[in-house]
Design a protein around this motif. Structure first.
Motif, mmCIF file in Angstrom:
data_model
loop_
_atom_site.group_PDB
_atom_site.id
_atom_site.type_symbol
_atom_site.label_atom_id
_atom_site.label_comp_id
_atom_site.label_asym_id
_atom_site.label_seq_id
_atom_site.Cartn_x
_atom_site.Cartn_y
_atom_site.Cartn_z
ATOM 1 N N LEU A 101 -56.065 87.432 29.206
ATOM 2 C CA LEU A 101 -56.218 88.388 28.108
ATOM 3 C C LEU A 101 -55.338 87.914 26.970
ATOM 4 O O LEU A 101 -54.123 87.755 27.130
ATOM 5 N N SER A 102 -55.935 87.673 25.812
ATOM 6 C CA SER A 102 -55.180 87.244 24.630
ATOM 7 C C SER A 102 -54.733 88.472 23.848
ATOM 8 O O SER A 102 -55.515 89.417 23.666
ATOM 9 N N TYR A 103 -53.488 88.451 23.376
ATOM 10 C CA TYR A 103 -52.957 89.690 22.820
ATOM 11 C C TYR A 103 -52.089 89.522 21.566
ATOM 12 O O TYR A 103 -51.732 90.516 20.922
ATOM 13 N N ALA A 104 -51.734 88.308 21.198
ATOM 14 C CA ALA A 104 -50.842 88.150 20.030
ATOM 15 C C ALA A 104 -50.896 86.703 19.544
ATOM 16 O O ALA A 104 -51.443 85.815 20.197
ATOM 17 N N GLY A 105 -50.301 86.488 18.356
ATOM 18 C CA GLY A 105 -50.206 85.142 17.799
ATOM 19 C C GLY A 105 -51.528 84.663 17.238
ATOM 20 O O GLY A 105 -52.573 85.298 17.401
ATOM 21 N N GLY A 106 -51.485 83.522 16.565
ATOM 22 C CA GLY A 106 -52.712 82.924 16.062
ATOM 23 C C GLY A 106 -53.520 83.867 15.196
ATOM 24 O O GLY A 106 -53.034 84.386 14.190
ATOM 25 N N LYS A 137 -58.447 83.503 26.532
ATOM 26 C CA LYS A 137 -57.886 82.418 25.718
ATOM 27 C C LYS A 137 -58.941 81.518 25.095
ATOM 28 O O LYS A 137 -58.799 81.121 23.935
ATOM 29 N N ASP A 138 -60.000 81.162 25.834
ATOM 30 C CA ASP A 138 -61.018 80.275 25.274
ATOM 31 C C ASP A 138 -61.769 80.958 24.139
ATOM 32 O O ASP A 138 -62.087 80.329 23.131
ATOM 33 N N SER A 139 -62.068 82.246 24.315
ATOM 34 C CA SER A 139 -62.692 83.019 23.243
ATOM 35 C C SER A 139 -61.808 83.031 22.004
ATOM 36 O O SER A 139 -62.260 82.794 20.891
ATOM 37 N N LEU A 195 -52.183 75.652 23.398
ATOM 38 C CA LEU A 195 -50.723 75.714 23.320
ATOM 39 C C LEU A 195 -50.227 75.497 21.892
ATOM 40 O O LEU A 195 -49.183 76.026 21.508
ATOM 41 N N ARG A 196 -50.969 74.748 21.095
ATOM 42 C CA ARG A 196 -50.602 74.520 19.692
ATOM 43 C C ARG A 196 -51.050 75.665 18.781
ATOM 44 O O ARG A 196 -50.558 75.800 17.665
ATOM 45 N N SER A 197 -51.988 76.488 19.254
ATOM 46 C CA SER A 197 -52.622 77.496 18.399
ATOM 47 C C SER A 197 -51.717 78.664 18.052
ATOM 48 O O SER A 197 -51.951 79.375 17.072
ATOM 49 N N GLY A 198 -50.710 78.912 18.879
ATOM 50 C CA GLY A 198 -49.853 80.077 18.692
ATOM 51 C C GLY A 198 -50.376 81.325 19.369
ATOM 52 O O GLY A 198 -49.707 82.368 19.390
ATOM 53 N N ILE A 199 -51.590 81.270 19.935
ATOM 54 C CA ILE A 199 -52.171 82.426 20.618
ATOM 55 C C ILE A 199 -51.425 82.681 21.922
ATOM 56 O O ILE A 199 -51.134 81.754 22.678
ATOM 57 N N GLN A 200 -51.111 83.940 22.184
ATOM 58 C CA GLN A 200 -50.437 84.319 23.423
ATOM 59 C C GLN A 200 -51.423 85.023 24.354
ATOM 60 O O GLN A 200 -52.155 85.926 23.925
ATOM 61 N N SER A 201 -51.446 84.594 25.596
ATOM 62 C CA SER A 201 -52.387 85.142 26.580
ATOM 63 C C SER A 201 -51.696 85.305 27.923
ATOM 64 O O SER A 201 -50.873 84.477 28.306
ATOM 65 N N LYS A 202 -52.065 86.370 28.633
ATOM 66 C CA LYS A 202 -51.537 86.601 29.984
ATOM 67 C C LYS A 202 -52.657 86.445 31.003
ATOM 68 O O LYS A 202 -53.806 86.824 30.745
ATOM 69 N N ILE A 203 -52.326 85.929 32.162
ATOM 70 C CA ILE A 203 -53.289 85.847 33.250
ATOM 71 C C ILE A 203 -53.527 87.248 33.821
ATOM 72 O O ILE A 203 -52.578 87.965 34.132
#
Length: 230
Positions: free
Chosen positions: A186-191, A12-14, A137-145
């Motif tokens: 792991l970021s996988y969608a959005g943004g 997510k930070d990346s 949370l505002r970015s729209g990026i979706q990430s799973k732990i």
């Protein structure tokens, strides 16, 4: 625009830092650089398989560049120097990272890269964890732990989407961004992703790593780790 390489963890930070860089248009990002374990073909930090990293890069629209190193990172400096030389020949003098506030991490990066003629850029630097998680949370990026420190977050957190409800469930001693290693994503969608990066979790395993602290004390840390497949 200044030519740069983005050091990509897949989390997510990346993703948040890269999205910020792409929006501000100060840098032309030529590649996403990730250090790989050459024995497992997974990323050194979060154990993300190469194929998933390639899918992330394809969805973002920036090529993936991998640096293969041993599991103990014994040849890391040599391999990174080779990567730096490759990109300097393309006019790159900036390496971008998604660190927040751990000064020893930033100092380490600078100590390794500055002598090679590379400037370290940190788009999220000195923001608080709360500011970063709010931006995420505002970015729209979706990430799973996909990783948790076992004594802080149990295996039920693995595979869950990082949203406000999940953050609210964290124990009080957890940094909301996991900046102290409490969890990785792991970021996988959005943004910044043009299409969803499909993957699945085949199982959750418990792993242990031995570390030598600055005091010289040796300590074992245990983690829950998602086994990722495509």
């Amino acid at each position: 625009m200044k030519k740069a390489v983005f050091n990509w963890s897949g989390g997510k930070d990346s993703a948040l830092a890269l999205q910020k860089v792409l929006e501000e248009k100060e840098f032309e990002v030529l590649a996403l650089l990730t250090t790989m374990n050459d024995e497992t073909s997974k990323s050194s930090m979060h154990s993300i398989p190469l194929e998933i990293l390639e899918r992330q890069a394809e969805s973002i629209g920036i090529p993936l560049y991998t640096v293969a190193s041993s599991s103990a990172l014994k040849n890391y400096d040599e391999k990174m120097s080779e990567a730096v030389q490759h990109f300097k020949e393309l006019g790159v003098i900036h390496f971008i990272f998604g660190d927040i506030f751990l000064s020893d991490v930033k100092s380490y990066r600078e100590s390794k890269l500055n002598p090679l003629g590379i400037e370290v850029v940190e788009p999220l630097w000195e923001k608080t964890s709360q500011e970063v998680i709010d931006d995420f949370l505002r970015s729209g990026i979706q990430s799973k732990i996909i990783v948790t420190q076992a004594d802080l977050l149990d295996e039920t957190y693995i595979g869950k989407d990082l949203d406000q409800n999940l953050i609210n469930s964290f124990p009080e001693n957890i940094d909301v961004c996991g900046e102290n290693g409490e969890y990785h994503t792991l970021s996988y969608a959005g943004g910044l992703f043009k299409k969803e990066v499909e993957f699945s979790i085949s199982e959750t395993i418990k792993t242990a790593f031995d570390f030598t602290l600055d005091t010289g004390e040796k300590k074992t840390f245990k983690y829950w780790q998602a086994e990722l497949t495509v």
